[in-house]
Design an enzyme around this catalytic site. Structure first.
Site, PDB file in Angstrom:
ATOM      1  N   TYR A  79       1.026   5.173  10.961  1.00 38.04           N
ATOM      2  CA  TYR A  79       1.102   4.071  10.000  1.00 38.04           C
ATOM      3  C   TYR A  79       0.811   4.599   8.590  1.00 38.04           C
ATOM      4  O   TYR A  79       1.574   4.354   7.645  1.00 38.04           O
ATOM      5  CB  TYR A  79       0.106   2.956  10.375  1.00 38.04           C
ATOM      6  CG  TYR A  79      -0.087   1.965   9.246  1.00 38.04           C
ATOM      7  CD1 TYR A  79       0.914   1.073   8.903  1.00 38.04           C
ATOM      8  CD2 TYR A  79      -1.265   1.959   8.482  1.00 38.04           C
ATOM      9  CE1 TYR A  79       0.762   0.190   7.841  1.00 38.04           C
ATOM     10  CE2 TYR A  79      -1.430   1.080   7.427  1.00 38.04           C
ATOM     11  CZ  TYR A  79      -0.416   0.202   7.104  1.00 38.04           C
ATOM     12  OH  TYR A  79      -0.569  -0.662   6.050  1.00 38.04           O
ATOM     13  N   LYS A  92       3.224   5.055   5.047  1.00 38.32           N
ATOM     14  CA  LYS A  92       2.939   4.585   3.676  1.00 38.32           C
ATOM     15  C   LYS A  92       3.064   5.748   2.692  1.00 38.32           C
ATOM     16  O   LYS A  92       3.642   5.621   1.607  1.00 38.32           O
ATOM     17  CB  LYS A  92       1.526   3.986   3.595  1.00 38.32           C
ATOM     18  CG  LYS A  92       1.386   2.672   4.332  1.00 38.32           C
ATOM     19  CD  LYS A  92       2.174   1.560   3.647  1.00 38.32           C
ATOM     20  CE  LYS A  92       2.236   0.287   4.435  1.00 38.32           C
ATOM     21  NZ  LYS A  92       3.208  -0.675   3.952  1.00 38.32           N
ATOM     22  N   SER A 143      -1.509   1.467   0.799  1.00 40.42           N
ATOM     23  CA  SER A 143      -2.782   1.182   1.455  1.00 40.42           C
ATOM     24  C   SER A 143      -3.803   2.265   1.138  1.00 40.42           C
ATOM     25  O   SER A 143      -3.447   3.438   0.950  1.00 40.42           O
ATOM     26  CB  SER A 143      -2.542   1.153   2.968  1.00 40.42           C
ATOM     27  OG  SER A 143      -3.741   1.200   3.674  1.00 40.42           O
TER      28      SER A 143
HETATM   29  P1  NAD Z   1       1.998  -9.096   7.925  1.00 40.26           P
HETATM   30  O1  NAD Z   1       2.383  -8.462   9.214  1.00 40.26           O
HETATM   31  O2  NAD Z   1       1.289 -10.402   7.957  1.00 40.26           O
HETATM   32  O3  NAD Z   1       3.278  -9.246   6.980  1.00 40.26           O
HETATM   33  C1  NAD Z   1       4.360  -8.360   7.043  1.00 40.26           C
HETATM   34  C2  NAD Z   1       5.619  -9.202   7.115  1.00 40.26           C
HETATM   35  O4  NAD Z   1       6.760  -8.342   7.157  1.00 40.26           O
HETATM   36  C3  NAD Z   1       5.684 -10.079   8.366  1.00 40.26           C
HETATM   37  O5  NAD Z   1       5.998 -11.393   7.981  1.00 40.26           O
HETATM   38  C4  NAD Z   1       6.815  -9.464   9.199  1.00 40.26           C
HETATM   39  O6  NAD Z   1       7.483 -10.440   9.965  1.00 40.26           O
HETATM   40  C5  NAD Z   1       7.682  -8.837   8.114  1.00 40.26           C
HETATM   41  N1  NAD Z   1       8.480  -7.678   8.549  1.00 40.26           N
HETATM   42  C6  NAD Z   1       8.070  -6.580   9.210  1.00 40.26           C
HETATM   43  N2  NAD Z   1       9.091  -5.735   9.403  1.00 40.26           N
HETATM   44  C7  NAD Z   1      10.172  -6.298   8.830  1.00 40.26           C
HETATM   45  C8  NAD Z   1      11.514  -5.903   8.697  1.00 40.26           C
HETATM   46  N3  NAD Z   1      11.970  -4.773   9.239  1.00 40.26           N
HETATM   47  N4  NAD Z   1      12.365  -6.708   8.037  1.00 40.26           N
HETATM   48  C9  NAD Z   1      11.938  -7.882   7.503  1.00 40.26           C
HETATM   49  N5  NAD Z   1      10.672  -8.310   7.601  1.00 40.26           N
HETATM   50  C10 NAD Z   1       9.792  -7.529   8.263  1.00 40.26           C
HETATM   51  O7  NAD Z   1       1.124  -8.015   7.119  1.00 40.26           O
HETATM   52  P2  NAD Z   1       0.284  -8.171   5.771  1.00 40.26           P
HETATM   53  O8  NAD Z   1      -1.137  -8.000   6.119  1.00 40.26           O
HETATM   54  O9  NAD Z   1       0.714  -9.340   5.010  1.00 40.26           O
HETATM   55  O10 NAD Z   1       0.738  -6.837   5.040  1.00 40.26           O
HETATM   56  C11 NAD Z   1       1.781  -6.811   4.083  1.00 40.26           C
HETATM   57  C12 NAD Z   1       2.004  -5.369   3.651  1.00 40.26           C
HETATM   58  O11 NAD Z   1       0.784  -4.842   3.120  1.00 40.26           O
HETATM   59  C13 NAD Z   1       2.403  -4.430   4.796  1.00 40.26           C
HETATM   60  O12 NAD Z   1       3.354  -3.524   4.295  1.00 40.26           O
HETATM   61  C14 NAD Z   1       1.115  -3.709   5.125  1.00 40.26           C
HETATM   62  O13 NAD Z   1       1.343  -2.431   5.660  1.00 40.26           O
HETATM   63  C15 NAD Z   1       0.448  -3.624   3.766  1.00 40.26           C
HETATM   64  N6  NAD Z   1      -1.017  -3.514   3.846  1.00 40.26           N
HETATM   65  C16 NAD Z   1      -1.714  -4.438   4.577  1.00 40.26           C
HETATM   66  C17 NAD Z   1      -3.090  -4.314   4.674  1.00 40.26           C
HETATM   67  C18 NAD Z   1      -3.879  -5.277   5.522  1.00 40.26           C
HETATM   68  O14 NAD Z   1      -4.990  -4.911   5.937  1.00 40.26           O
HETATM   69  N7  NAD Z   1      -3.412  -6.478   5.796  1.00 40.26           N
HETATM   70  C19 NAD Z   1      -3.754  -3.278   3.999  1.00 40.26           C
HETATM   71  C20 NAD Z   1      -3.002  -2.380   3.252  1.00 40.26           C
HETATM   72  C21 NAD Z   1      -1.628  -2.512   3.170  1.00 40.26           C
HETATM   73  C1  WQD Z   2     -13.442  -2.467   9.151  1.00 41.50           C
HETATM   74  C2  WQD Z   2     -14.780  -1.997   9.683  1.00 41.50           C
HETATM   75  C3  WQD Z   2     -14.621  -0.843  11.789  1.00 41.50           C
HETATM   76  C4  WQD Z   2     -13.292  -4.293  14.145  1.00 41.50           C
HETATM   77  C5  WQD Z   2      -7.594  -1.047   8.675  1.00 41.50           C
HETATM   78  C6  WQD Z   2      -6.482  -0.050   8.628  1.00 41.50           C
HETATM   79  C7  WQD Z   2      -6.069   0.212   7.212  1.00 41.50           C
HETATM   80  C8  WQD Z   2      -5.776  -1.080   6.457  1.00 41.50           C
HETATM   81  C9  WQD Z   2      -6.821  -2.116   6.652  1.00 41.50           C
HETATM   82  C10 WQD Z   2      -3.424  -1.475   6.394  1.00 41.50           C
HETATM   83  C11 WQD Z   2     -14.742  -0.593  10.283  1.00 41.50           C
HETATM   84  C12 WQD Z   2     -15.403  -2.124  11.955  1.00 41.50           C
HETATM   85  C13 WQD Z   2     -13.706  -3.465  13.113  1.00 41.50           C
HETATM   86  C14 WQD Z   2     -14.205  -4.608  15.185  1.00 41.50           C
HETATM   87  C15 WQD Z   2     -15.877  -3.279  14.068  1.00 41.50           C
HETATM   88  N1  WQD Z   2      -4.548  -1.684   6.904  1.00 41.50           N
HETATM   89  N2  WQD Z   2     -14.976  -2.976  13.077  1.00 41.50           N
HETATM   90  N3  WQD Z   2     -15.471  -4.096  15.091  1.00 41.50           N
HETATM   91  O1  WQD Z   2     -10.303   0.212   9.745  1.00 41.50           O
HETATM   92  O2  WQD Z   2     -11.046  -0.192   7.354  1.00 41.50           O
HETATM   93  O3  WQD Z   2      -8.700  -0.530   7.952  1.00 41.50           O
HETATM   94  O4  WQD Z   2      -7.149  -2.252   8.038  1.00 41.50           O
HETATM   95  O5  WQD Z   2      -3.101  -0.674   5.571  1.00 41.50           O
HETATM   96  O6  WQD Z   2      -4.972   1.056   7.258  1.00 41.50           O
HETATM   97  O7  WQD Z   2      -6.925   1.155   9.238  1.00 41.50           O
HETATM   98  O8  WQD Z   2     -10.359  -2.142   8.772  1.00 41.50           O
HETATM   99  O9  WQD Z   2     -11.049  -4.342   9.604  1.00 41.50           O
HETATM  100  O10 WQD Z   2     -10.232  -2.610  11.263  1.00 41.50           O
HETATM  101  O11 WQD Z   2     -12.448  -2.300  10.158  1.00 41.50           O
HETATM  102  O12 WQD Z   2     -17.019  -2.840  14.056  1.00 41.50           O
HETATM  103  O13 WQD Z   2     -13.887  -5.323  16.143  1.00 41.50           O
HETATM  104  O14 WQD Z   2     -15.169  -2.867  10.777  1.00 41.50           O
HETATM  105  O15 WQD Z   2     -15.170   0.183  12.578  1.00 41.50           O
HETATM  106  O16 WQD Z   2     -15.961   0.018   9.983  1.00 41.50           O
HETATM  107  P1  WQD Z   2     -10.174  -0.551   8.497  1.00 41.50           P
HETATM  108  P2  WQD Z   2     -10.964  -2.918  10.007  1.00 41.50           P
END
Ligand code: NAD
Ligand code: WQD
Length: 337
Positions: A148, A152, A124
């Site tokens: 979190y 990562k 991430s």
């Molecule tokens: P999500 O929660 O929709 O998907 C994660 C999946 O993993 C879920 O289906 C959950 O049931 C499964 N899971 C969690 N723990 C598990 C375990 N111990 N064993 C088996 N399955 C398990 O999240 P997402 O948004 O699809 O994210 C996928 C990956 O990408 C995550 O690792 C997340 O940290 C990373 N990521 C997400 C974002 C984002 O903003 N969505 C941003 C950066 C990185």
């Molecule tokens: C985006 C912008 C908020 C909600 C998070 C995690 C990051 C990654 C992605 C997994 C910011 C603003 C938000 C609201 C708002 N996940 N905001 N009102 O914070 O960039 O990243 O998700 O890896 O680790 O921290 O994303 O969508 O929460 O926020 O004003 O109700 O929207 O302040 O500027 P962020 P976000």
């Protein structure tokens, strides 16, 4: 080629599974459904018009994983499984270290037992902490501001150590920026539990009438309009990045670390305006105080992804909002039909 997709029932995983199957890969989804619904699998099956192999199991459980590797010849793993709620990780750090860090270590251990040494990991942009400048390059200093993010960073380090111990491993660390939007069918998308933490699902739920108004967290940042700026990336573009990485995995001779972002920064208010345009709905908002731990600006320099993976984002903010709205308006209660 058979690909094990951990977390394949989740938001990014389900979109990636669709593209993998459409591209001709054999796919096995492994998920414990702690943050996903079986309905997402049914929807994916409908899109691709065939059944998917799904195993319910936990990445922390060696026996669950061994059963998969005993039964199937897995060539590569795309590892999405993990917990992702930043606020919860501050409250329950050990839950995050156990699930995300220990889970990833157990996964690698079992992969090695079965001589499967190819993995693409969901990292991430949070690993850059509060970057000194933007756009962000992969070699910028790394810093976690919450458990979190630290989970990562730890998994990235673990995977680098695994490679040092055994150069046969093929490892790609993909650092996602802000994934949004949904599949063009509008049948799969992001379905957060309870009140959404992230901006896009909150905007979408406000537009559909589930929330009264959006709280904009701060309008006094040093940005174009004072609100936070992020690099939003369409989830289908993001999913494609995994296919490009998979195609090239065998050629890599070190751990590859790649930003997956669109390379453009949009403010909160720009996102509101774009969503209103795409949906034809009003998104009422109120300015609130800054959210603890937020940074002003975060966007990628995605040029390495283009050079290394031949990948770049193709869908813009209008498509992100159009598809996000399509999903939200057709599924106002997400997968709880
Ligand atoms: P999500 O929660 O929709 O998907 C994660 C999946 O993993 C879920 O289906 C959950 O049931 C499964 N899971 C969690 N723990 C598990 C375990 N111990 N064993 C088996 N399955 C398990 O999240 P997402 O948004 O699809 O994210 C996928 C990956 O990408 C995550 O690792 C997340 O940290 C990373 N990521 C997400 C974002 C984002 O903003 N969505 C941003 C950066 C990185
Ligand atoms: C985006 C912008 C908020 C909600 C998070 C995690 C990051 C990654 C992605 C997994 C910011 C603003 C938000 C609201 C708002 N996940 N905001 N009102 O914070 O960039 O990243 O998700 O890896 O680790 O921290 O994303 O969508 O929460 O926020 O004003 O109700 O929207 O302040 O500027 P962020 P976000």
């Amino acid at each position: 080629m058979k690909v094990l997709v951990t977390g394949g029932a989740g938001y990014i995983g389900s979109h990636t599974v669709v593209l993998l199957i459409e591209a001709g890969y054999e796919v096995l989804v492994f998920d414990n459904f702690c943050n996903a619904s079986r309905e997402s699998i049914r929807r994916v099956e409908k899109i691709i018009n065939k059944p998917i192999e799904v195993v319910e199991g936990d990445i922390r459980n060696r026996e669950d994983l061994r059963a998969v590797f005993e039964k199937h010849k897995i060539d590569a793993v795309i590892h999405f499984a993990g917990l992702k709620a930043v606020g919860e990780s501050v409250e329950l750090p050990l839950k995050y270290y156990d699930n995300n860090v220990n889970g990833s270590a157990v996964l690698c251990e079992v992969m090695a037992e079965y001589n499967c040494k190819s993995i693409i990991f969901s990292s991430s942009a949070t690993v850059y902490g509060d970057p000194h400048t933007t756009p962000i390059l992969e070699n910028f200093p790394l810093f976690a501001t919450n458990p979190y993010g630290r989970s990562k960073l730890m998994v990235e380090e673990i995977l680098r150590d695994v490679y040092v111990s055994d150069n046969e491993w093929k490892i790609v660390l993909l650092r996602y920026f802000n994934p949004v939007g949904a599949h063009a069918s509008g049948t799969i998308g992001e379905d957060p539990n309870g009140i959404p933490n992230n901006l896009m699902p909150f905007i979408a739920q406000t537009a559909v009438g589930k929330r009264e108004y959006l709280s904009v967290f701060g309008d006094d940042y040093d940005t174009k309009d004072g609100t936070g700026v992020r690099d939003y990336i369409h989830v289908v573009d993001l999913a494609k990045g995994h296919l490009n990485a998979l195609e090239r995995l065998e050629n890599f001779s070190e751990v590859m670390t790649v930003n997956l972002g669109a390379g453009k920064g949009y403010s909160v208010l720009e996102m509101v305006t774009a969503f209103e345009k795409a949906s034809g709905k009003k998104v009422p908002y109120k300015i609130a105080s800054r959210r603890a731990g937020d940074i002003a600006t975060c966007f990628a320099d995605p040029s390495y992804a283009k050079e290394l993976l031949g990948w770049e984002a193709t869908l813009g903010i209008d498509e992100m909002c159009r598809d996000g709205w399509h999903w939200q308006s057709q599924n106002p209660s997400g997968y709880n039909i």
